[in-house]
Motif scaffolding. Structure first.
Motif, PDB file in Angstrom:
ATOM      1  N   LYS A 130     -46.649  42.791 -17.093  1.00  0.00           N
ATOM      2  CA  LYS A 130     -45.636  43.921 -17.634  1.00  0.00           C
ATOM      3  C   LYS A 130     -44.408  43.143 -17.655  1.00  0.00           C
ATOM      4  O   LYS A 130     -43.763  43.525 -18.926  1.00  0.00           O
ATOM      5  CB  LYS A 130     -46.161  45.011 -16.650  1.00  0.00           C
ATOM      6  CG  LYS A 130     -45.288  46.050 -17.253  1.00  0.00           C
ATOM      7  CD  LYS A 130     -45.592  46.621 -18.773  1.00  0.00           C
ATOM      8  CE  LYS A 130     -45.019  48.015 -18.863  1.00  0.00           C
ATOM      9  NZ  LYS A 130     -45.472  48.617 -20.384  1.00  0.00           N
ATOM     10  N   ALA A 131     -44.012  42.671 -16.553  1.00  0.00           N
ATOM     11  CA  ALA A 131     -42.574  41.975 -16.650  1.00  0.00           C
ATOM     12  C   ALA A 131     -42.122  41.316 -17.900  1.00  0.00           C
ATOM     13  O   ALA A 131     -41.199  41.287 -18.626  1.00  0.00           O
ATOM     14  CB  ALA A 131     -42.304  41.472 -15.335  1.00  0.00           C
ATOM     15  N   LYS A 132     -43.237  40.479 -17.892  1.00  0.00           N
ATOM     16  CA  LYS A 132     -43.282  39.407 -18.890  1.00  0.00           C
ATOM     17  C   LYS A 132     -42.910  40.073 -20.699  1.00  0.00           C
ATOM     18  O   LYS A 132     -42.301  39.376 -21.388  1.00  0.00           O
ATOM     19  CB  LYS A 132     -44.191  38.060 -18.998  1.00  0.00           C
ATOM     20  CG  LYS A 132     -44.332  37.328 -20.140  1.00  0.00           C
ATOM     21  CD  LYS A 132     -45.361  36.149 -19.928  1.00  0.00           C
ATOM     22  CE  LYS A 132     -45.255  35.096 -21.112  1.00  0.00           C
ATOM     23  NZ  LYS A 132     -46.292  34.103 -20.697  1.00  0.00           N
ATOM     24  N   ASP A 133     -44.094  40.924 -20.575  1.00  0.00           N
ATOM     25  CA  ASP A 133     -43.987  41.628 -21.892  1.00  0.00           C
ATOM     26  C   ASP A 133     -42.671  42.407 -22.106  1.00  0.00           C
ATOM     27  O   ASP A 133     -42.119  42.265 -23.396  1.00  0.00           O
ATOM     28  CB  ASP A 133     -45.168  42.675 -21.918  1.00  0.00           C
ATOM     29  CG  ASP A 133     -46.337  42.035 -21.938  1.00  0.00           C
ATOM     30  OD1 ASP A 133     -46.508  40.972 -22.407  1.00  0.00           O
ATOM     31  OD2 ASP A 133     -47.569  42.461 -21.784  1.00  0.00           O
ATOM     32  N   ASN A 134     -41.983  43.123 -21.313  1.00  0.00           N
ATOM     33  CA  ASN A 134     -40.876  43.879 -21.366  1.00  0.00           C
ATOM     34  C   ASN A 134     -39.752  42.894 -21.818  1.00  0.00           C
ATOM     35  O   ASN A 134     -38.934  43.338 -22.452  1.00  0.00           O
ATOM     36  CB  ASN A 134     -40.485  44.469 -20.278  1.00  0.00           C
ATOM     37  CG  ASN A 134     -41.338  45.912 -20.321  1.00  0.00           C
ATOM     38  OD1 ASN A 134     -41.987  46.268 -21.365  1.00  0.00           O
ATOM     39  ND2 ASN A 134     -41.572  46.372 -18.942  1.00  0.00           N
ATOM     40  N   VAL A 135     -39.684  41.572 -20.896  1.00  0.00           N
ATOM     41  CA  VAL A 135     -38.634  40.772 -21.044  1.00  0.00           C
ATOM     42  C   VAL A 135     -38.704  40.098 -22.431  1.00  0.00           C
ATOM     43  O   VAL A 135     -37.568  40.025 -23.175  1.00  0.00           O
ATOM     44  CB  VAL A 135     -38.802  39.519 -19.938  1.00  0.00           C
ATOM     45  CG1 VAL A 135     -37.840  38.433 -20.499  1.00  0.00           C
ATOM     46  CG2 VAL A 135     -38.604  40.169 -18.788  1.00  0.00           C
ATOM     47  N   LEU A 136     -39.909  39.836 -23.087  1.00  0.00           N
ATOM     48  CA  LEU A 136     -40.048  39.391 -24.438  1.00  0.00           C
ATOM     49  C   LEU A 136     -39.411  40.469 -25.488  1.00  0.00           C
ATOM     50  O   LEU A 136     -38.631  40.046 -26.227  1.00  0.00           O
ATOM     51  CB  LEU A 136     -41.392  38.978 -24.708  1.00  0.00           C
ATOM     52  CG  LEU A 136     -42.018  37.858 -23.963  1.00  0.00           C
ATOM     53  CD1 LEU A 136     -43.338  37.617 -24.186  1.00  0.00           C
ATOM     54  CD2 LEU A 136     -41.226  36.551 -24.550  1.00  0.00           C
ATOM     55  N   LYS A 137     -39.852  41.647 -25.142  1.00  0.00           N
ATOM     56  CA  LYS A 137     -39.305  42.721 -26.122  1.00  0.00           C
ATOM     57  C   LYS A 137     -37.845  42.720 -26.004  1.00  0.00           C
ATOM     58  O   LYS A 137     -37.119  42.956 -27.057  1.00  0.00           O
ATOM     59  CB  LYS A 137     -39.775  43.969 -25.743  1.00  0.00           C
ATOM     60  CG  LYS A 137     -41.237  44.179 -25.895  1.00  0.00           C
ATOM     61  CD  LYS A 137     -41.885  45.551 -25.516  1.00  0.00           C
ATOM     62  CE  LYS A 137     -43.460  45.565 -25.630  1.00  0.00           C
ATOM     63  NZ  LYS A 137     -44.035  46.908 -25.035  1.00  0.00           N
ATOM     64  N   MET A 138     -37.053  42.704 -24.832  1.00  0.00           N
ATOM     65  CA  MET A 138     -35.856  42.725 -24.726  1.00  0.00           C
ATOM     66  C   MET A 138     -35.096  41.354 -25.516  1.00  0.00           C
ATOM     67  O   MET A 138     -34.044  41.649 -26.080  1.00  0.00           O
ATOM     68  CB  MET A 138     -35.195  42.996 -23.195  1.00  0.00           C
ATOM     69  CG  MET A 138     -33.680  42.934 -23.002  1.00  0.00           C
ATOM     70  SD  MET A 138     -33.480  43.419 -21.542  1.00  0.00           S
ATOM     71  CE  MET A 138     -33.488  41.790 -20.850  1.00  0.00           C
ATOM     72  N   GLU A 139     -35.685  40.413 -25.229  1.00  0.00           N
ATOM     73  CA  GLU A 139     -35.128  39.108 -25.835  1.00  0.00           C
ATOM     74  C   GLU A 139     -35.275  39.141 -27.214  1.00  0.00           C
ATOM     75  O   GLU A 139     -34.268  38.376 -27.631  1.00  0.00           O
ATOM     76  CB  GLU A 139     -36.010  37.937 -25.037  1.00  0.00           C
ATOM     77  CG  GLU A 139     -35.584  37.542 -23.626  1.00  0.00           C
ATOM     78  CD  GLU A 139     -34.139  37.205 -23.461  1.00  0.00           C
ATOM     79  OE1 GLU A 139     -33.481  36.603 -24.419  1.00  0.00           O
ATOM     80  OE2 GLU A 139     -33.827  37.638 -22.307  1.00  0.00           O
ATOM     81  N   ALA A 140     -36.127  39.692 -27.756  1.00  0.00           N
ATOM     82  CA  ALA A 140     -36.318  39.859 -29.117  1.00  0.00           C
ATOM     83  C   ALA A 140     -34.909  40.555 -29.729  1.00  0.00           C
ATOM     84  O   ALA A 140     -34.526  40.256 -30.490  1.00  0.00           O
ATOM     85  CB  ALA A 140     -37.629  40.528 -29.600  1.00  0.00           C
TER      86      ALA A 140
END
Length: 568
Positions: A354-364
């Motif tokens: 979940k953390a990785k998914d949210n970080v990827l969304k924010m990084e986008a």
């Protein structure tokens, strides 16, 4: 030949020096100027401000960063009232602090003396101890009492009132020395013993964590204050339990740690079955430990220096004492019967995914260069510039609505006690005071403030203080022309006899905040593109001199924000 005498101002300064005070913050004037000058002659550095509120915020943050009471000196009456901002901020955040104010002559009490006020009554709601020196012989005991009470038990603010007539009284030097020596001897005798933590509580806590299916370690600025970072790192890495810091707990363990649950906060607190909470209170910042944010059957293990806090929250296990010592004991207990959640454990894996998914969304979102600036583009550039500095990491000061909320998610903390923000009380206006405190308390570090234009406006005049003392502080102002940005009123709301006035949330568009710094001899930058911001950051970070970077933000990029929301 008659023995030399000293007055009350000199005796106060002597007591502060003997009590270990290294720095003072404040605004001088009748009747306290002599206290400041005599303290300086005894080796205490006095940082003079323009406003007691900012000085008080500085003293409160200094107490947190050093573990020693931050000391604020004010004049009587309105000076003391302005000092209540720092005193109340220290009380709410549980930081050691002493407000020392002059007061009117006791002989004129009730007759309307200059700046007369019942300052004991005024300070009492925010103070662990409010005391008044009625004579010069009382000063040593009261000064040492205030310094002692501020740090013992749950840290907080204390108030010491010194009337004008007491400051003018005199005593022989030999008598003064004996008064101080006698108090020092008494302080040694009454030195507070360490709280004894029952081993049964430690055992029960360890067993709860061992049997948990979805455990979580939560830590806050109380753990940072106690210097518990090594013990918490050992606990987390030995057991494999994910961790979640509160906003000012960020950096106790690096935000980039594999077990960090910050980017999966909602999942972590919503599904954990056992939460070890160290140096953080179950207040609004942690949703009171109640549903719907938390599971209805979560079991809390609370570690807090205050027995009253434990009794208030009624956890499954309450451990009263210093966070560092209790986590050390917990590690020792776990070592005897070790356990560890593997990285592929369903709970650990769920949080990591979940953390990785949210970080990827924010990084986008962060990857896009949006001009005119939104909040994300400059925040990414600032994050990268700070990261490039390495260690020692700068102290980051963050305040504002959108600026602080977005910055908390984007800006990365790698070291403990390197984030200062609005705190438990959500106090705005702390920015410049906190910057000055950080620069004084941690002279080896650069200080970087990321401020909204509204937050900056509370204390902007203190940029002169930065220049006067040549402090290594870079203030970055996100300038979107208002409290939340542009005029957000509906057509129906723009009516009445004052409809042509600016919106209550609006400021002068394009305000030249950087010129305020330049007016006092510091460096100012006006930036509106990624390249301009990168250049300003590189030059100001390298110079380590007072600077203001005025970052032009689209006035419609932000949104109204009343609380620090956690949406991940």
């Amino acid at each position: 030949m008659a023995e030399k005498e000293i007055d009350g101002s000199s005796l106060v300064a002597m007591c502060l020096a003997r009590g270990g005070v290294k720095h003072m913050f404040g605004v001088v004037g009748i009747p306290v100027t002599s206290i400041a000058t005599r303290a300086v002659s005894l080796g205490i550095r006095f940082i003079a401000f323009h406003n007691e509120q900012s000085a008080g915020y500085a003293a409160s943050a200094y107490g947190y960063l050093t573990g020693n009471p931050g000391l604020l000196l004010t004049v009587s009456g309105p000076g003391c009232v302005h000092g209540l901002a720092g005193l109340s901020n220290a009380a709410t955040n549980c930081w050691p602090f002493v407000l020392l104010s002059g007061s009117s002559d006791q002989g004129y009490t009730g007759r309307g003396d200059f700046q007369e006020l019942d300052q004991i009554q005024a300070t009492a709601p925010f103070s662990k101890l409010s005391i008044k020196a009625t004579g010069i012989d009382k000063l040593p005991g009261l000064v040492f009492d205030a310094l002692d009470f501020a740090v013992n038990g749950r840290p907080g603010g204390c108030y010491l009132d010194v009337p004008t007539d007491v400051l003018h009284q005199t005593v022989e030097v030999s008598v003064a020395e004996k008064l101080i020596s006698d108090v020092e001897a008494q302080m040694k005798l009454r030195k507070q013993d360490d709280l004894v933590v029952e081993s049964s509580g430690i055992q029960k806590a360890a067993e709860l964590l061992r049997r948990a299916e979805r455990p979580l370690v939560v830590f806050g600025k109380g753990a940072a204050y106690s210097r518990a970072e090594d013990e918490l790192r050992k606990l987390v890495e030995t057991t494999g339990i994910p961790f979640l810091p509160t906003p000012m707990g960020k950096g106790i363990l690096p935000d980039t740690h594999d077990l960090a649950a910050t980017a999966a906060r909602s999942l972590a607190i919503g599904r954990c079955d056992v939460a070890l909470v160290v140096g953080a209170r179950l207040n609004w910042l942690l949703h009171f430990g109640e549903p719907p944010k938390w599971s209805s059957d979560v079991k809390f293990i609370l570690v807090d220096v205050s027995e009253e806090e434990i009794e208030l929250r009624k956890p499954s296990v309450g451990l009263v004492g210093d966070a560092k010592k209790i986590v050390f004991m917990l590690n020792k207990e776990i070592k005897d019967t070790p356990f560890c959640f593997a990285r592929n454990h369903p709970w650990v894996e769920a949080i990591a995914t979940k953390a990785k998914d949210n970080v990827l969304k924010m990084e986008a979102q962060l990857a896009k260069d949006v001009v005119p600036f939104n909040f994300m583009t400059p925040m990414r550039i600032i994050r990268d510039a700070i990261s490039n500095l390495g260690s020692p990491a700068p102290v980051l000061v963050s305040e504002g609505a959108n600026t602080m909320d977005i910055g908390r998610a984007v800006l990365v903390q790698m070291e403990p006690r390197t984030r200062l923000d609005a705190g438990t009380w959500g106090t705005m206006g702390v920015g410049l005071g906190y910057c000055i405190a950080a620069a004084i308390a941690s002279p080896e570090r650069l200080v970087v403030a990321v401020e909204g234009d509204s937050g900056f406006g509370f204390s902007a005049m203190e940029v002169e203080t930065l220049v006067r003392y040549q402090l290594p502080v870079v203030v970055i102002v996100f300038n979107n022309g208002g409290v939340y940005g542009g005029d957000r009123r509906t057509p129906e709301e723009i009516s009445g006899p004052y409809k042509d006035d600016p919106a209550p949330t609006s400021f002068v568009p394009g305000a030249a905040y950087h010129l305020v710094m330049e007016a006092f001899g510091g460096k100012g930058y006006l930036v509106g593109t990624p390249d301009e911001l990168r250049y300003a950051l590189a030059e100001s970070f390298s110079a380590k001199k007072p600077a203001v970077i005025n970052v032009t933000i689209d006035p419609y990029a932000g949104s109204e924000s009343g609380r620090m929301q956690h949406k991940n």
